[in-house]
Design an enzyme around this catalytic site. Structure first.
Site, short mmCIF file in Angstrom:
data_model
loop_
_atom_site.label_atom_id
_atom_site.label_comp_id
_atom_site.label_asym_id
_atom_site.label_seq_id
_atom_site.Cartn_x
_atom_site.Cartn_y
_atom_site.Cartn_z
N GLU A 1 3.76 5.93 1.75
CA GLU A 1 4.11 7.32 1.37
C GLU A 1 4.11 7.53 -0.14
O GLU A 1 5.05 8.07 -0.71
CB GLU A 1 5.45 7.72 2.00
CG GLU A 1 5.35 7.81 3.52
CD GLU A 1 6.46 8.62 4.17
OE1 GLU A 1 7.07 9.44 3.51
OE2 GLU A 1 6.67 8.41 5.38
C1 LIG Z 1 2.75 -1.29 6.44
C2 LIG Z 1 2.00 -0.06 6.09
C3 LIG Z 1 2.11 1.07 6.89
C4 LIG Z 1 1.34 2.20 6.59
N1 LIG Z 1 1.35 3.27 7.46
C5 LIG Z 1 0.44 4.26 7.28
C6 LIG Z 1 0.27 5.28 8.26
O1 LIG Z 1 0.97 5.31 9.29
N2 LIG Z 1 -0.67 6.23 8.06
C7 LIG Z 1 -1.47 6.23 6.94
O2 LIG Z 1 -2.33 7.09 6.82
N3 LIG Z 1 -1.32 5.29 5.98
C8 LIG Z 1 -0.40 4.30 6.13
N4 LIG Z 1 -0.26 3.33 5.17
C9 LIG Z 1 -1.07 3.40 3.97
C10 LIG Z 1 -0.28 3.62 2.69
O3 LIG Z 1 0.10 4.95 2.56
C11 LIG Z 1 -1.22 3.13 1.57
O4 LIG Z 1 -1.14 1.74 1.62
C12 LIG Z 1 -0.87 3.64 0.24
O5 LIG Z 1 -1.22 4.98 0.16
C13 LIG Z 1 -1.55 2.88 -0.89
O6 LIG Z 1 -2.90 2.64 -0.65
P1 LIG Z 1 -3.49 1.16 -0.83
O7 LIG Z 1 -2.62 0.23 -0.09
O8 LIG Z 1 -4.91 1.21 -0.47
O9 LIG Z 1 -3.30 0.81 -2.36
P2 LIG Z 1 -4.23 1.30 -3.57
O10 LIG Z 1 -4.46 2.76 -3.50
O11 LIG Z 1 -5.39 0.40 -3.69
O12 LIG Z 1 -3.23 1.08 -4.79
C14 LIG Z 1 -2.99 -0.21 -5.35
C15 LIG Z 1 -2.05 -0.06 -6.53
O13 LIG Z 1 -2.62 0.80 -7.52
C16 LIG Z 1 -1.71 1.81 -7.87
N5 LIG Z 1 -2.45 3.02 -8.22
C17 LIG Z 1 -3.48 3.60 -7.57
N6 LIG Z 1 -3.88 4.70 -8.22
C18 LIG Z 1 -3.08 4.84 -9.29
C19 LIG Z 1 -2.97 5.78 -10.36
N7 LIG Z 1 -3.77 6.83 -10.47
N8 LIG Z 1 -2.02 5.58 -11.30
C20 LIG Z 1 -1.20 4.53 -11.23
N9 LIG Z 1 -1.26 3.61 -10.25
C21 LIG Z 1 -2.17 3.77 -9.30
C22 LIG Z 1 -0.84 2.00 -6.65
O14 LIG Z 1 0.43 2.53 -7.02
C23 LIG Z 1 -0.72 0.58 -6.14
O15 LIG Z 1 0.31 -0.07 -6.83
C24 LIG Z 1 0.52 2.20 5.45
C25 LIG Z 1 0.46 1.09 4.62
C26 LIG Z 1 1.17 -0.04 4.93
C27 LIG Z 1 1.04 -1.23 4.05
#
Ligand SMILES: Cc1cc2nc3c(=O)[nH]c(=O)nc-3n(C[C@H](O)[C@H](O)[C@H](O)COP(=O)(O)OP(=O)(O)OC[C@H]3O[C@@H](n4cnc5c(N)ncnc54)[C@H](O)[C@@H]3O)c2cc1C
Length: 815
Positions: free
Chosen positions: A502
């Protein structure tokens, strides 16, 4: 003497004007009056007087005469703004425009109206909600065995699934007319918090259908038919929902999903219907592997112009039964330490009729707006409740453990090093709960406070990380060795999940809180941007000038307030209460003025490029957030009736928060892109230097002491979580030991003063028998000592396994 009177009068005028939120014109009149008086009374010699008048007139005349101001200032600034204004995508525009602003805007604008905060009704549950917490939630907590869930089953047991569905845990946010529980945000938060204190896996399972997902989207945007079909089934657990937005190519940048749906006509259930052929690949989807209905976000395209004259329609949300041919679900991820259902799903050219789009055809392309509008309730309620539940659990159990665990013949909680960790745990538990309650109250009052919910999502999950780390240190090996008796390691393992979902925390802090805060909370910025992008240039120029002039008054007022409050250490700022906490309201008002002034100047100086300066933006976010947390703590103390025993907690929370606000502003100034301007701004922000200190050792000791023994204030600090004194229960065992230890303590003290010590070569039980025989203690006292010893041993014990089982456990942890 004359100068002293002059300075006193000037100060009084500054305070009066700052309080009255004076316009720039009023400021000019008052300065002119001041110069006149100074000249007539010979306070200002002729030459300095002439210089002062010249400078004043050079500034005041062009700025107060609209035509001159337009020519010299507004129009050139408008041209520059138009040139540098970064292009804003529709997704950004939707994010900025969605939701409401609330208390955080008062803090942002430099002059918080405390009555607005204190007027918010103290959080209360209805009798139905309380009965649900005391009944089904308590019962569910008793059914949960987190080791069985996370290690043995990697799932909730079938009876727990049944109970959750039967008791309508999945329908907390669904109104009663649709068969749901129709709970308030506060009740929802209390349920998640209590479950989280027992099992994070169970809490997440219950939390997700009640957060952003099919039910929330249907309630706000669904057609009547969709609501009638799905909501009763979701409430009863006959449908298991999930919501799929994230995919391999789109995580934080969720707006960039490549998943697509092409508008087409196809035969469906024997007739030709209008619909979409959807292809997607999603991952990380909670409840996805067991979902019966998949809430799916994808981008809709209409190349054949079947529904209008645009090809690219935008992000769209639909509900797809997972037994639809072509939908692939079932595979699972293994999120760290947790056993809730989570996994990928996909579909290739799956046809969905148009009525599966949430809200029907008219909502094609409205998905992003729907998501950001609905995000705030879930983001501000569920994860903060989960973080607070873990924080309260940790506070209760770590305090008890630190009392029963002795080293060097002293409870470890009495060592100053451990005391520091306990103070952080206690102080943070207070801060977290206060912010959780205040935010739930806002949501229940009908607010959708986008910035506040980002603040609590970030800080209550970061707070969880901080206190769980401290608790791990205090527990030593007891927290590390995993098994049924370990109540901490799984919580520790699952922290990164809350941090990531989230809105991942780094992004939330460095981009969202201040970025969105500036746009939503600043009283003039959006007006200026709207004027700069007005398609009618003449109307835009006029509106820009008006907004800019009002903006100047706002800036000068905040500068004056910051300076005067800084020089008087906040003593001239208003406080809405009397007593020990009054000074914190005043200090907070001082920081709010300093923040508003500095934020304004930074926005003016950096403009749109601030978007890329995430380090500065992150520090502004910290300052705004800690002002929010501090005010939430003050409000909580007030709502609780200002109990004396709670004073150390609220004082720790306020001092800690103010210290963080000060550090954040200091770091902004230290890293200000223009060094000299940074130094000048420092004079206004910190005219007497940095005065706030980290909570001192005595205060830390008082907070740690709250955790080390049962008391009303400890119960209040940890209220609402699952508490047990059952020696057979993992956390109950520690509480039980604490109670027995305290019962036996007077006898132990008496024995120590009588120099009765168990000799090293004698077994403890034999020594007790001897004491009874010698009538040093009676049989009841010996029983208390024996039980205390036995209970302490059980509380400090860790699990061990036969070699084969230990290997299995290790493999499980490594996986
Ligand atoms: C256990 C779990 C349950 C989940 N459940 C759902 C679900 O039910 N439905 C759903 O749709 N999604 C779900 N998610 C997805 C979750 O919302 C995403 O993991 C999250 O949005 C981050 O995406 P990512 O993991 O690909 O990280 P990335 O987007 O690759 O980010 C990696 C890091 O980079 C940082 N970052 C990225 N862009 C920027 C920026 N512009 N400025 C500063 N920092 C930045 C982030 O803060 C993070 O620390 C779930 C994830 C997990 C792990």
């Amino acid at each position: 003497m004359g100068w002293l009177v002059w300075i006193g009068l000037l100060g009084a005028f500054l305070v009066a004007l700052a309080r009255l939120r004076a316009s720039f014109f009023t400021w000019s009149l008052v300065v002119a009056g001041g110069l006149l008086v100074a000249g007539l009374t010979d306070l200002l010699a002729p030459l300095p007087g002439l210089v002062a008048w010249t400078v004043f007139l050079l500034v005041a005349i062009p700025l107060n005469v609209p035509a001159l101001r337009r020519m010299l200032l507004s129009d050139p600034m408008l041209a520059r703004t138009r040139a540098v204004l970064p292009p804003m995508s529709q997704t950004e525009r939707d994010a900025i425009e969605s939701g409401t602003v609330w208390w955080e805007a008062e803090l942002f604008r430099g002059d918080p109206r405390w009555e607005r905060l204190l007027r918010v009704a103290p959080p209360t549950l209805t009798s139905e909600e309380q009965a649900f917490l005391d009944g089904p939630v308590e019962e569910l907590c008793k059914m949960l065995n987190d080791w069985e869930i996370t290690h043995e089953l990697n799932d909730l047991p079938p009876d727990v699934w049944d109970f959750i569905k039967r008791q309508r845990f999945f329908g907390m946010i669904i109104p009663q007319e649709f068969g749901g529980l129709g709970f308030s945000a506060l009740a929802h938060s209390e349920v998640v918090m209590k479950l989280a204190s027992r099992s994070v896996s169970a809490a997440v399972t219950v939390m997700v259908p009640n957060s952003l997902g099919p039910a929330e989207l249907l309630l706000h945007y669904g057609t009547e038919e969709q609501k009638r079909h799905y909501l009763p089934r979701l409430a009863k657990g006959e449908e298991i929902p999930c919501f799929a937005l994230t995919g391999p190519w789109a995580g934080s940048d969720a707006g960039s999903i490549p998943d697509r749906g092409v508008v087409c006509k196809q035969r469906f259930q024997g007739r030709e219907v209008l619909g979409l052929r959807v292809t997607w690949e999603k991952r990380y989807i909670t409840l996805g592997p067991v979902a019966t209905v998949l809430g799916l976000a994808f981008k809709a395209y209409d190349p054949d112009r079947l529904v209008g004259d645009r090809e690219d329609l935008g992000i769209t949300c639909a509900l797809i039964p997972t037994d639809t041919p072509g939908v692939h679900i079932g595979r699972r991820h293994y999120p760290t330490g947790a056993a809730f259902q989570n996994g990928p799903n996909s579909g290739q050219d799956v046809f969905i009729p148009m009525e599966w789009v949430i809200g029907g055809q008219q909502n094609l392309g409205r998905g992003w707006r729907m998501l950001v509008e609905s995000l705030s309730a879930g983001r501000g309620i569920s994860l903060p409740a989960l973080g607070t539940g873990s924080g309260k659990l940790v506070a209760r159990v770590t305090g008890a453990y630190a009392r029963v665990r002795q080293q060097f013949k002293v409870p470890i909680g009495r060592f100053e090093g451990v005391e520091e960790a306990l103070a952080r745990i206690g102080g943070w538990a207070y801060l977290m709960d206060a912010a959780r309650l205040l935010t739930a109250a806002a949501v229940d009052a009908g607010e959708k406070p986008a910035v506040t919910t980002a603040i609590v999502k970030y800080h209550l999950t970061e707070g969880m990380r901080r206190v769980v780390d401290d608790a791990m240190d205090v527990h030593g090996g007891r927290g590390i060795c995993m098994g049924p008796a370990n109540y901490l390691a799984r919580v520790h393992q699952t922290v990164p999940i809350s941090i990531t979902v989230e809105g991942a925390n780094i992004l939330t802090r460095s981009m969202i809180i201040f970025g969105q805060g500036a746009m939503r909370c600043h009283p003039y910025l959006v007006r200026e941007i709207q004027a700069a992008t007005d398609p009618d240039p003449a109307a835009g120029a006029e509106a820009f000038d008006r907004a800019l002039f009002a903006h100047m008054g706002f800036t000068v007022t905040n500068a004056a307030r910051s300076l005067v409050y800084g020089l008087t250490r906040g003593r001239l700022a208003p406080a809405p209460v009397l007593g020990a906490t009054a000074k914190y309201y005043q200090r907070l008002a001082r920081m709010s003025a300093a923040f508003a002034f500095l934020a304004d100047l930074t926005l003016l100086f950096l403009g749109g490029s601030l978007k890329r300066r995430e380090k500065l933006s992150g520090r502004f976010a910290d300052a705004l957030s800690f002002m929010y947390l501090c005010s939430a703590s003050l409000k909580r103390f007030q709502d609780n009736g200002q109990p004396e025993a709670e004073l150390p907690l609220v004082e720790w929370a306020c001092k800690y928060s103010l210290y963080q606000v000060q550090n954040a502003l200091d770091e902004i100034l230290r890293n200000f892109p223009a060094r000299t301007l940074g130094q000048v701004l420092r004079l206004v922000v910190f005219p007497l230097g940095r005065r706030f200190r980290y909570p001192n050792d005595a205060l830390g000791h008082a907070v740690a002491s709250v955790l080390l023994a049962p008391s009303d204030v400890r119960d209040r600090l940890t209220s609402g979580i699952y508490c047990s004194e059952d020696p057979a229960d993992p956390t109950g065992r520690v509480e039980y030991a604490l109670r027995r230890l305290l019962e036996a303590e007077p006898v132990e003290r008496r024995l120590r003063s009588a120099r009765e010590v168990c000799p090293p070569h004698v077994a403890y039980d034999d020594w007790l028998d001897d004491l009874v025989k010698r009538r040093v203690v009676d049989a009841g006292e010996a029983r208390a000592l024996r039980e205390s010893r036995r209970a302490t041993r059980a509380a400090i014990d860790v699990d061990d396994f036969p070699p084969s089982r230990a290997l299995e456990a290790a493999a499980d942890v490594a996986a």
